[in-house]
Scaffold this motif. Sequence first.
Motif, mmCIF file in Angstrom:
data_model
loop_
_atom_site.group_PDB
_atom_site.id
_atom_site.type_symbol
_atom_site.label_atom_id
_atom_site.label_comp_id
_atom_site.label_asym_id
_atom_site.label_seq_id
_atom_site.Cartn_x
_atom_site.Cartn_y
_atom_site.Cartn_z
ATOM 1 N N ASP A 60 0.887 18.309 6.610
ATOM 2 C CA ASP A 60 -0.093 17.954 7.638
ATOM 3 C C ASP A 60 -1.533 18.130 7.175
ATOM 4 N N GLN A 61 -1.782 17.833 5.919
ATOM 5 C CA GLN A 61 -3.142 17.829 5.392
ATOM 6 C C GLN A 61 -3.197 16.871 4.207
ATOM 7 N N GLU A 62 -4.407 16.484 3.844
ATOM 8 C CA GLU A 62 -4.570 15.591 2.704
ATOM 9 C C GLU A 62 -4.226 16.340 1.419
ATOM 10 N N ILE A 80 -0.300 12.401 3.090
ATOM 11 C CA ILE A 80 -0.201 13.461 4.085
ATOM 12 C C ILE A 80 1.288 13.629 4.359
ATOM 13 N N ILE A 81 1.829 14.772 3.961
ATOM 14 C CA ILE A 81 3.262 15.033 4.057
ATOM 15 C C ILE A 81 3.543 15.797 5.347
ATOM 16 N N GLU A 182 1.877 -0.313 7.232
ATOM 17 C CA GLU A 182 1.701 1.109 7.494
ATOM 18 C C GLU A 182 1.496 1.849 6.181
ATOM 19 N N LEU A 183 0.665 2.879 6.228
ATOM 20 C CA LEU A 183 0.343 3.649 5.035
ATOM 21 C C LEU A 183 1.472 4.616 4.704
ATOM 22 N N PHE A 184 1.976 4.554 3.459
ATOM 23 C CA PHE A 184 3.026 5.461 2.993
ATOM 24 C C PHE A 184 2.472 6.475 2.001
ATOM 25 N N ARG A 185 1.630 6.023 1.074
ATOM 26 C CA ARG A 185 0.934 6.909 0.149
ATOM 27 C C ARG A 185 -0.549 6.565 0.196
ATOM 28 N N GLY A 186 -1.389 7.596 0.121
ATOM 29 C CA GLY A 186 -2.817 7.450 0.342
ATOM 30 C C GLY A 186 -3.191 8.234 1.589
#
Length: 212
Positions: A60-62, A80-81, A182-186
């Motif tokens: 839950d953070q960059e 953001i994992i 949708e964003l998956f990585r980044g």
Amino acid sequence: MGGSAGTGGVDTASVTFFVQPFVPGGGIEPLEGVEICETDTTNCVMTDANGNAVLELPVDQEVSYTLEKEGYASYLDSAIISAPTEALVGMATVQRFADMYALVMSPYPMEGTGSIFIDTTEALVGATFELLDTTGKAFYRDEDLNFSLDLTATTSGGGGGFVEVSPGVFQVGIGGTAESCELFRGWPGDVEGDIKVPVREGYFSRAILVCP
């Protein structure tokens, strides 16, 4: 969740990697001995003979992580994992990168700059990318998976990006047919639908869009 790591007992989640050489038209083979590190930390793992490794990353953070192996380009991924996830990474050789950068008239190895590549699933045609708050030379990948300065949107080869980008964190505008992706990585950008990507000197920064 994977547990806690680092100082302060930060909650983490497991990212399970499978790393393979990137060879256009080639099969799936594992790449052993790739060091994967949470950026600027000693939180590192190494891929095994099956190309697998598991890295615990804060949730839950960059966050970002690097992938490095002698003879291959250096990669920088960001995300953001929020839960355990998997990452399939194809790493290109230094020679492959030298050939691709020659096609866009840019020096390789990179000196003083990095690059950004935005991959789209489903070989999305017609997606556009705009570097919003810095400069860089734009390219897209053609049907033969080669970099090209002559294209203005993605082809069936999927993806595109920018070379000769100064180090920092930059916004990329997403347009064309990628507006529903949708964003998956980044990292999410400051404007809905845009993305944010960290750039380091000498690294190939990747973002991945999952498209319908």
